[in-house]
Design a protein around this motif. Structure first.
Motif, PDB file in Angstrom:
ATOM      1  N   LYS A 109     -14.916  26.243  -1.120  1.00  0.00           N
ATOM      2  CA  LYS A 109     -14.275  26.942  -2.231  1.00  0.00           C
ATOM      3  C   LYS A 109     -13.097  27.732  -1.683  1.00  0.00           C
ATOM      4  O   LYS A 109     -13.256  28.549  -0.765  1.00  0.00           O
ATOM      5  CB  LYS A 109     -15.275  27.892  -2.905  1.00  0.00           C
ATOM      6  N   THR A 110     -11.886  27.478  -2.204  1.00  0.00           N
ATOM      7  CA  THR A 110     -10.720  28.253  -1.787  1.00  0.00           C
ATOM      8  C   THR A 110      -9.860  28.573  -3.002  1.00  0.00           C
ATOM      9  O   THR A 110      -9.938  27.930  -4.039  1.00  0.00           O
ATOM     10  CB  THR A 110      -9.860  27.528  -0.735  1.00  0.00           C
ATOM     11  N   THR A 111      -8.994  29.559  -2.817  1.00  0.00           N
ATOM     12  CA  THR A 111      -8.205  30.075  -3.927  1.00  0.00           C
ATOM     13  C   THR A 111      -7.139  29.106  -4.407  1.00  0.00           C
ATOM     14  O   THR A 111      -6.918  28.963  -5.611  1.00  0.00           O
ATOM     15  CB  THR A 111      -7.555  31.409  -3.521  1.00  0.00           C
ATOM     16  N   ASN A 112      -6.468  28.428  -3.486  1.00  0.00           N
ATOM     17  CA  ASN A 112      -5.364  27.557  -3.872  1.00  0.00           C
ATOM     18  C   ASN A 112      -5.674  26.072  -3.698  1.00  0.00           C
ATOM     19  O   ASN A 112      -5.608  25.298  -4.649  1.00  0.00           O
ATOM     20  CB  ASN A 112      -4.107  27.908  -3.068  1.00  0.00           C
ATOM     21  N   GLY A 113      -5.996  25.642  -2.481  1.00  0.00           N
ATOM     22  CA  GLY A 113      -6.128  24.219  -2.204  1.00  0.00           C
ATOM     23  C   GLY A 113      -7.214  23.529  -2.998  1.00  0.00           C
ATOM     24  O   GLY A 113      -6.982  22.510  -3.650  1.00  0.00           O
ATOM     25  N   VAL A 114      -8.436  24.071  -2.935  1.00  0.00           N
ATOM     26  CA  VAL A 114      -9.549  23.444  -3.653  1.00  0.00           C
ATOM     27  C   VAL A 114      -9.289  23.472  -5.153  1.00  0.00           C
ATOM     28  O   VAL A 114      -9.501  22.486  -5.854  1.00  0.00           O
ATOM     29  CB  VAL A 114     -10.882  24.127  -3.309  1.00  0.00           C
ATOM     30  N   ARG A 115      -8.798  24.608  -5.649  1.00  0.00           N
ATOM     31  CA  ARG A 115      -8.519  24.711  -7.083  1.00  0.00           C
ATOM     32  C   ARG A 115      -7.465  23.688  -7.509  1.00  0.00           C
ATOM     33  O   ARG A 115      -7.583  23.051  -8.565  1.00  0.00           O
ATOM     34  CB  ARG A 115      -8.054  26.122  -7.428  1.00  0.00           C
ATOM     35  N   ALA A 116      -6.430  23.519  -6.697  1.00  0.00           N
ATOM     36  CA  ALA A 116      -5.393  22.534  -7.027  1.00  0.00           C
ATOM     37  C   ALA A 116      -5.967  21.128  -7.069  1.00  0.00           C
ATOM     38  O   ALA A 116      -5.645  20.338  -7.971  1.00  0.00           O
ATOM     39  CB  ALA A 116      -4.253  22.623  -6.006  1.00  0.00           C
ATOM     40  N   ALA A 117      -6.813  20.799  -6.099  1.00  0.00           N
ATOM     41  CA  ALA A 117      -7.418  19.465  -6.082  1.00  0.00           C
ATOM     42  C   ALA A 117      -8.277  19.240  -7.323  1.00  0.00           C
ATOM     43  O   ALA A 117      -8.222  18.162  -7.944  1.00  0.00           O
ATOM     44  CB  ALA A 117      -8.251  19.290  -4.814  1.00  0.00           C
ATOM     45  N   LEU A 118      -9.045  20.237  -7.707  1.00  0.00           N
ATOM     46  CA  LEU A 118      -9.897  20.101  -8.893  1.00  0.00           C
ATOM     47  C   LEU A 118      -9.072  19.934 -10.162  1.00  0.00           C
ATOM     48  O   LEU A 118      -9.539  19.339 -11.145  1.00  0.00           O
ATOM     49  CB  LEU A 118     -10.814  21.309  -9.013  1.00  0.00           C
ATOM     50  N   ASN A 119      -7.850  20.440 -10.148  1.00  0.00           N
ATOM     51  CA  ASN A 119      -6.974  20.308 -11.311  1.00  0.00           C
ATOM     52  C   ASN A 119      -6.141  19.024 -11.285  1.00  0.00           C
ATOM     53  O   ASN A 119      -5.302  18.825 -12.173  1.00  0.00           O
ATOM     54  CB  ASN A 119      -6.046  21.520 -11.413  1.00  0.00           C
ATOM     55  N   CYS A 120      -6.387  18.176 -10.299  1.00  0.00           N
ATOM     56  CA  CYS A 120      -5.637  16.915 -10.196  1.00  0.00           C
ATOM     57  C   CYS A 120      -6.549  15.693 -10.277  1.00  0.00           C
ATOM     58  O   CYS A 120      -6.162  14.592  -9.876  1.00  0.00           O
ATOM     59  CB  CYS A 120      -4.855  16.873  -8.876  1.00  0.00           C
ATOM     60  N   LEU A 121      -7.733  15.859 -10.790  1.00  0.00           N
ATOM     61  CA  LEU A 121      -8.713  14.779 -10.782  1.00  0.00           C
ATOM     62  C   LEU A 121      -8.362  13.635 -11.728  1.00  0.00           C
ATOM     63  O   LEU A 121      -8.957  12.555 -11.633  1.00  0.00           O
ATOM     64  CB  LEU A 121     -10.105  15.319 -11.130  1.00  0.00           C
ATOM     65  N   ASP A 122      -7.401  13.849 -12.624  1.00  0.00           N
ATOM     66  CA  ASP A 122      -7.062  12.781 -13.551  1.00  0.00           C
ATOM     67  C   ASP A 122      -6.125  11.743 -12.959  1.00  0.00           C
ATOM     68  O   ASP A 122      -5.787  10.755 -13.615  1.00  0.00           O
ATOM     69  CB  ASP A 122      -6.450  13.355 -14.835  1.00  0.00           C
ATOM     70  N   THR A 123      -5.694  11.937 -11.729  1.00  0.00           N
ATOM     71  CA  THR A 123      -4.884  10.924 -11.061  1.00  0.00           C
ATOM     72  C   THR A 123      -5.767   9.754 -10.638  1.00  0.00           C
ATOM     73  O   THR A 123      -6.989   9.878 -10.528  1.00  0.00           O
ATOM     74  CB  THR A 123      -4.171  11.523  -9.836  1.00  0.00           C
ATOM     75  N   GLU A 124      -5.172   8.592 -10.379  1.00  0.00           N
ATOM     76  CA  GLU A 124      -5.960   7.425  -9.975  1.00  0.00           C
ATOM     77  C   GLU A 124      -6.473   7.561  -8.539  1.00  0.00           C
ATOM     78  O   GLU A 124      -7.603   7.175  -8.226  1.00  0.00           O
ATOM     79  CB  GLU A 124      -5.120   6.156 -10.111  1.00  0.00           C
ATOM     80  N   HIS A 125      -5.646   8.091  -7.665  1.00  0.00           N
ATOM     81  CA  HIS A 125      -6.004   8.231  -6.253  1.00  0.00           C
ATOM     82  C   HIS A 125      -5.573   9.620  -5.801  1.00  0.00           C
ATOM     83  O   HIS A 125      -4.384   9.953  -5.851  1.00  0.00           O
ATOM     84  CB  HIS A 125      -5.315   7.172  -5.388  1.00  0.00           C
ATOM     85  N   LEU A 126      -6.527  10.416  -5.358  1.00  0.00           N
ATOM     86  CA  LEU A 126      -6.258  11.800  -4.976  1.00  0.00           C
ATOM     87  C   LEU A 126      -6.562  12.021  -3.500  1.00  0.00           C
ATOM     88  O   LEU A 126      -7.678  11.779  -3.044  1.00  0.00           O
ATOM     89  CB  LEU A 126      -7.109  12.752  -5.831  1.00  0.00           C
ATOM     90  N   PHE A 127      -5.558  12.484  -2.781  1.00  0.00           N
ATOM     91  CA  PHE A 127      -5.689  12.787  -1.363  1.00  0.00           C
ATOM     92  C   PHE A 127      -5.395  14.259  -1.135  1.00  0.00           C
ATOM     93  O   PHE A 127      -4.639  14.887  -1.884  1.00  0.00           O
ATOM     94  CB  PHE A 127      -4.715  11.940  -0.535  1.00  0.00           C
ATOM     95  N   VAL A 128      -5.986  14.824  -0.091  1.00  0.00           N
ATOM     96  CA  VAL A 128      -5.710  16.208   0.291  1.00  0.00           C
ATOM     97  C   VAL A 128      -5.370  16.237   1.774  1.00  0.00           C
ATOM     98  O   VAL A 128      -5.853  15.409   2.555  1.00  0.00           O
ATOM     99  CB  VAL A 128      -6.901  17.141  -0.011  1.00  0.00           C
ATOM    100  N   THR A 129      -4.553  17.215   2.160  1.00  0.00           N
ATOM    101  CA  THR A 129      -4.173  17.309   3.569  1.00  0.00           C
ATOM    102  C   THR A 129      -3.586  18.681   3.881  1.00  0.00           C
ATOM    103  O   THR A 129      -3.077  19.368   3.006  1.00  0.00           O
ATOM    104  CB  THR A 129      -3.145  16.220   3.944  1.00  0.00           C
ATOM    105  N   GLY A 130      -3.685  19.051   5.150  1.00  0.00           N
ATOM    106  CA  GLY A 130      -2.893  20.137   5.709  1.00  0.00           C
ATOM    107  C   GLY A 130      -1.772  19.500   6.513  1.00  0.00           C
ATOM    108  O   GLY A 130      -1.481  18.306   6.378  1.00  0.00           O
ATOM    109  N   ALA A 179     -18.255  27.046   3.068  1.00  0.00           N
ATOM    110  CA  ALA A 179     -17.055  27.512   3.765  1.00  0.00           C
ATOM    111  C   ALA A 179     -15.992  27.863   2.732  1.00  0.00           C
ATOM    112  O   ALA A 179     -15.843  27.168   1.727  1.00  0.00           O
ATOM    113  CB  ALA A 179     -16.523  26.440   4.703  1.00  0.00           C
ATOM    114  N   GLY A 180     -15.246  28.939   2.986  1.00  0.00           N
ATOM    115  CA  GLY A 180     -14.169  29.242   2.058  1.00  0.00           C
ATOM    116  C   GLY A 180     -13.723  30.682   2.072  1.00  0.00           C
ATOM    117  O   GLY A 180     -14.037  31.454   2.980  1.00  0.00           O
ATOM    118  N   GLU A 181     -12.993  31.039   1.010  1.00  0.00           N
ATOM    119  CA  GLU A 181     -12.435  32.386   0.892  1.00  0.00           C
ATOM    120  C   GLU A 181     -12.137  32.694  -0.566  1.00  0.00           C
ATOM    121  O   GLU A 181     -12.058  31.793  -1.407  1.00  0.00           O
ATOM    122  CB  GLU A 181     -11.134  32.500   1.705  1.00  0.00           C
TER     123      GLU A 181
END
Length: 231
Positions: free
Chosen positions: A97-118, A64-66
């Motif tokens: 795979k998405t242009t903004n959200g997924v990419r942003a999450a992948l660039n934040c993996l160095d945090t201790e706890h990572l959450f995503v939401t709309g 799923a993605g764009e």
């Protein structure tokens, strides 16, 4: 709490204990409804090519993605919460795979706890983070990342999450909805010349939906994945 707001899909310049990545229209609204429809997990991929090659080795996985907002040839689903809501996904694995959200999450993996939401899960996520980490960390450093680099939709939702974390209610529920609806990202969903963007998707993205879970990214494996954490 030390709370920092950032905008864009790049890695935040401040190290945090907790990061919340926001993508309202539409990535993490899709993720949210995929989990509601029974998906076990959602794998996050940087590129469409990676996702397609991965599916070749795992033919039961769904893509799923764009790219730049538009559907990707060879994917099972568009970046469409309306489409996902029509599916039976019990026990399935989604690759996103998405242009903004997924990419942003992948660039934040160095945090201790990572959450995503709309917006749908924003309140639940903010309340969970506040209850889970406010007293346990001294003080917790929380980054909230509005993944769209310039627009109001994700940023308004990020401000809303910040206000709940702080207990300030500086921005109202209705103001968030209005700012999302009036954002540049929302305009194309009202454009009849762009049938790829369904108005039903936007309406779903504007709904706050209470749930018994938040979406947390598990980055310990080879492929980061969104998992359901019961609250």
């Amino acid at each position: 709490m030390q709370i920092h707001l950032f905008q864009g899909s790049h890695t935040p310049p401040v190290q945090s204990n907790v990061t919340i990545v926001v993508d309202v229209i539409r990535a993490f609204t899709v993720s949210f409804y995929a989990l509601l429809q029974g998906a076990d997990r959602i794998l996050l991929m940087e590129t469409a090519e990676q996702a397609i090659k991965f599916r070749q080795k795992n033919p039961t996985f769904l893509l799923a993605g764009e790219t730049n907002g538009y559907p990707i040839e060879g994917f099972n689903f568009e970046n469409s919460p309306y489409q996902i809501k029509q599916q039976e996904l019990k026990g399935r694995t989604l690759v996103q795979k998405t242009t903004n959200g997924v990419r942003a999450a992948l660039n934040c993996l160095d945090t201790e706890h990572l959450f995503v939401t709309g917006f749908a899960g924003a309140k639940t996520t903010a309340e969970y983070v506040r209850e889970e980490f406010a007293d346990r960390l001294d003080p917790p450093v929380i980054n909230i990342v509005a993944s769209h680099p310039t627009d109001e939709d994700d940023f308004a939702c990020a401000v809303y999450i910040k206000s709940i974390l702080e207990g300030s209610r500086d921005i109202s529920f209705l103001e968030v909805i209005n700012r999302i609806r009036q954002s540049e990202a929302a305009e194309k969903f009202f454009d009849e010349k762009k049938p790829e963007f369904k108005r039903e998707d936007l309406l779903i993205c504007l709904e706050e939906r209470p749930s018994d879970f938040v979406m947390k990214v598990n980055g310990t494996g080879k492929i980061p994945m969104i998992e359901r954490v019961i609250v």
